[in-house]
Design an enzyme around this catalytic site. Structure first.
Site, PDB file in Angstrom:
ATOM      1  CG  MET A  27      37.573  44.788  38.441  1.00 13.13           C
ATOM      2  SD  MET A  27      36.391  44.831  36.977  1.00 13.13           S
ATOM      3  CE  MET A  27      34.818  44.520  37.847  1.00 13.13           C
ATOM      4  N   GLY A  28      38.638  47.496  42.288  1.00 10.06           N
ATOM      5  CA  GLY A  28      38.468  48.708  43.306  1.00 10.06           C
ATOM      6  C   GLY A  28      36.913  48.720  43.948  1.00 10.06           C
ATOM      7  CB  ALA A  29      34.172  49.534  44.456  1.00 10.23           C
ATOM      8  N   GLY A  33      35.334  41.849  51.749  1.00 14.58           N
ATOM      9  CA  GLY A  33      35.535  40.747  50.949  1.00 14.58           C
ATOM     10  C   GLY A  33      36.855  40.998  50.316  1.00 14.58           C
ATOM     11  CG  HIS A  34      37.643  43.681  47.340  1.00 16.54           C
ATOM     12  ND1 HIS A  34      36.584  44.683  47.405  1.00 16.54           N
ATOM     13  CD2 HIS A  34      37.857  43.090  46.304  1.00 16.54           C
ATOM     14  CE1 HIS A  34      36.103  44.568  46.227  1.00 16.54           C
ATOM     15  NE2 HIS A  34      36.762  43.735  45.431  1.00 16.54           N
ATOM     16  CD  GLN A 150      37.277  36.673  38.532  1.00 12.81           C
ATOM     17  OE1 GLN A 150      36.657  37.369  37.715  1.00 12.81           O
ATOM     18  NE2 GLN A 150      37.636  36.802  39.828  1.00 12.81           N
ATOM     19  CB  VAL A 173      33.284  38.322  53.123  1.00 15.36           C
ATOM     20  CG1 VAL A 173      33.046  39.226  54.449  1.00 15.36           C
ATOM     21  CG2 VAL A 173      34.775  37.913  53.408  1.00 15.36           C
ATOM     22  CB  SER A 183      32.102  46.652  43.905  1.00 17.49           C
ATOM     23  OG  SER A 183      33.366  46.118  44.431  1.00 17.49           O
ATOM     24  NE  ARG A 184      28.479  44.696  38.460  1.00 13.33           N
ATOM     25  CZ  ARG A 184      29.431  43.959  37.960  1.00 13.33           C
ATOM     26  NH1 ARG A 184      29.878  43.066  38.645  1.00 13.33           N
ATOM     27  NH2 ARG A 184      30.112  44.224  36.907  1.00 13.33           N
TER      28      ARG A 184
END
Ligand code: AMP
Length: 278
Positions: A27-29, A33-34, A150, A173, A183-184
């Site tokens: 979802m971006g940001a 980790g991504h 998920q 991570v 991201s939050r």
């Protein structure tokens, strides 16, 4: 190789080269980790596609869809630096026709634990992931263990619907002090971040025990010690494949999962344990 930004299904068809394709849905940001998911994807395939789409379908009416961080230019820089081939960033209008009817139902497993707190969330996740699989047609797709339920549900969907894609799970991570990257996290004030550290601390303390009741009691005591600035949603020990609660005699892998609100930010975290029979 130049990074291709695809906005529409047709752009994706044009961008598709020869060889195996790995997809990393996000979802971006984008954060470290991504990046770790992108690196795993690169090891697994010739071409890496990262999707960036804040999926309205997986947010409840009182959730943070409108304030979810959107940092597209920085995301493109991350993708460029990681050697991503294609960023797929569709608009919500392109993804969801106003007259759409059919969606994925995540079944019972989508209604427990995280699904009990977020009704409809996993239906929204599985619907967008299935659409992304059909649009990108990856050979491999990489998801983080950070979102354990998920990941488990995506594996179920692939098995139950015979989807021709291999699912790869990637370890969580963390910051050096244990906080799982999210991201939050950028919503947290300095004080709130300190409170939020109780989540990973509780998981570590629980993981040092060996039977379910002790694992849960120990983790719970760490969360309680954080005081009322930490608003616990759930702390559970579950079977990683079904997300059913582990019994006291449970043996084999188990997921110790926690969700809590710190200020206005809802955080989740988990660790995978292996329980040995007494
Ligand atoms: P999101 O952008 O939050 O929807 O996450 C996109 C993917 O990155 C999902 O598969 C997440 O599980 C994964 N992810 C998010 N945070 C982390 C993390 N700290 N470590 C590893 N993977 C993560």
């Amino acid at each position: 190789m130049e990074l291709i930004v695809a906005r529409h299904r047709e752009d994706l068809v044009k961008a598709r080269g020869e060889g195996a394709v790995a997809l990393v849905p996000t979802m971006g940001a984008l954060h470290e980790g991504h990046r770790s998911l992108i690196r795993l994807a690169r090891e697994r395939a010739d071409h890496v596609v990262v999707s960036v789409f804040v999926n309205p379908l997986q947010f409840g009416p009182n959730e943070d869809f409108s304030r979810y961080p959107r940092t597209f230019d920085a995301d493109l820089e991350v993708c460029r630096a990681e050697g991503v081939d294609v960023v797929f960033a569709p608009s919500a209008e392109d993804m969801y026709r106003p007259d759409r009817q059919v969606s994925v139902n995540a079944g019972h497993m989508g209604t427990v634990v995280e699904g009990a707190s977020r009704p409809g969330h996993f239906d929204g996740v599985l619907t967008v992931v299935l659409k992304l699989f059909n649009l990108v047609r990856p050979d491999v797709a990489v998801f983080g263990q950070k979102d354990a339920q998920q990941l488990a549900l995506i594996r179920r969907m692939v098995a139950d619907l015979d989807l021709p894609v291999e699912i790869v799970g990637a370890p969580t991570v963390r910051e050096p002090d244990g906080l799982a990257l999210s991201s939050r996290n950028r919503y947290l004030s300095g004080d709130e971040r300190t409170v939020a550290l109780a989540l990973s601390r509780a998981l570590r303390a629980g993981a040092a025990e060996s039977v379910p009741s002790a694992i849960l009691a120990t983790a719970r005591s760490v969360l309680d010690a954080a005081g009322d600035r930490l608003d616990l949603d759930y702390l559970v020990l579950v079977d990683p494949a079904t997300f059913a609660q582990a019994r006291e005699t449970h043996a084999g892998p188990a997921v110790l999962a926690v969700a809590a609100r710190v200020g206005t930010t809802r955080l989740i975290d988990n660790v995978v344990l292996t329980l040995t029979p007494a």
